[in-house]
Design an enzyme around this catalytic site. Sequence first.
Site, PDB file in Angstrom:
ATOM      1  N   HIS A  38       1.473 -22.898 -29.501  1.00 55.60           N
ATOM      2  CA  HIS A  38       2.782 -23.811 -28.998  1.00 55.60           C
ATOM      3  C   HIS A  38       3.431 -24.464 -30.189  1.00 55.60           C
ATOM      4  CE1 HIS A  38      -0.001 -23.319 -25.366  1.00 55.60           C
ATOM      5  NE2 HIS A  38       1.234 -22.976 -24.724  1.00 55.60           N
ATOM      6  N   HIS A  82       7.221 -20.297 -31.356  1.00 50.19           N
ATOM      7  CA  HIS A  82       7.229 -20.021 -29.802  1.00 50.19           C
ATOM      8  C   HIS A  82       8.624 -20.299 -29.156  1.00 50.19           C
ATOM      9  CE1 HIS A  82       5.765 -19.645 -25.791  1.00 50.19           C
ATOM     10  NE2 HIS A  82       5.685 -20.929 -25.701  1.00 50.19           N
ATOM     11  N   HIS A 110      11.033 -26.377 -24.820  1.00 52.97           N
ATOM     12  CA  HIS A 110      10.122 -26.464 -23.839  1.00 52.97           C
ATOM     13  C   HIS A 110       8.722 -26.906 -24.124  1.00 52.97           C
ATOM     14  CE1 HIS A 110       8.590 -22.507 -24.814  1.00 52.97           C
ATOM     15  NE2 HIS A 110       7.603 -22.567 -24.059  1.00 52.97           N
ATOM     16  N   ASP A 111       7.921 -26.478 -25.342  1.00 50.27           N
ATOM     17  CA  ASP A 111       6.688 -26.965 -25.714  1.00 50.27           C
ATOM     18  C   ASP A 111       6.626 -28.095 -26.962  1.00 50.27           C
ATOM     19  OD1 ASP A 111       4.837 -25.734 -23.851  1.00 50.27           O
ATOM     20  OD2 ASP A 111       4.887 -23.850 -24.801  1.00 50.27           O
TER      21      ASP A 111
END
Length: 197
Positions: A70, A74, A110-111
Amino acid sequence: KLEGSFSTEIADTVDSWYFDVLKHSQDELSDVMVYLFCTLNLLEEFKVPESTFRSFLSAVFSRYLDNTYHNYRHGCDVCFTSYRLLLIPKLTAIFTSLEVFSLLVGALAHDVGHIGKNNAFLVKAKHELALRHNDKSPLENMHCVVLYEVLGNAETNIFKNLNDSQWREARKIIIFIILGTDMMNHNQQIKDTKVRF
């Protein structure tokens, strides 16, 4: 095609499904992200100076932690994949420019800040994030918070020229997207999407 420091090979792969984020530096990935957003005319449409967008990218990348999966690569990979999916003709006809802008920003971040543990572990361990978010999608809620901390800085606020209605719509979409990456929510979102189509 990409210009500047990119080779023809990199430029060609960005325009295909064969682009590999693991083969490129953070600076190269920043250039690719600029390319994706410019190709869809998002920076021009929403009056985002390239310098502000690059500062935003740098801030997001710096908030990704250096863990095995993550990480910022990514985030770039998910953003790139989302971009490629958006090029499917029926999808580009369905979404507004603001929805596309929001989707790609959400995909990229998103992460952001992911600590390398899953939600179940955080809840069981009574981790600060689980307590702060009442055991409901603690990681995903934190990703949203971190992204909006970046957007709260004038130098990295790529949403500063959105009107109030656009800002609220973008936030709604981004939160929906990021919370949807919690597998507890993901399956229901897939079911809802199938019903709509």
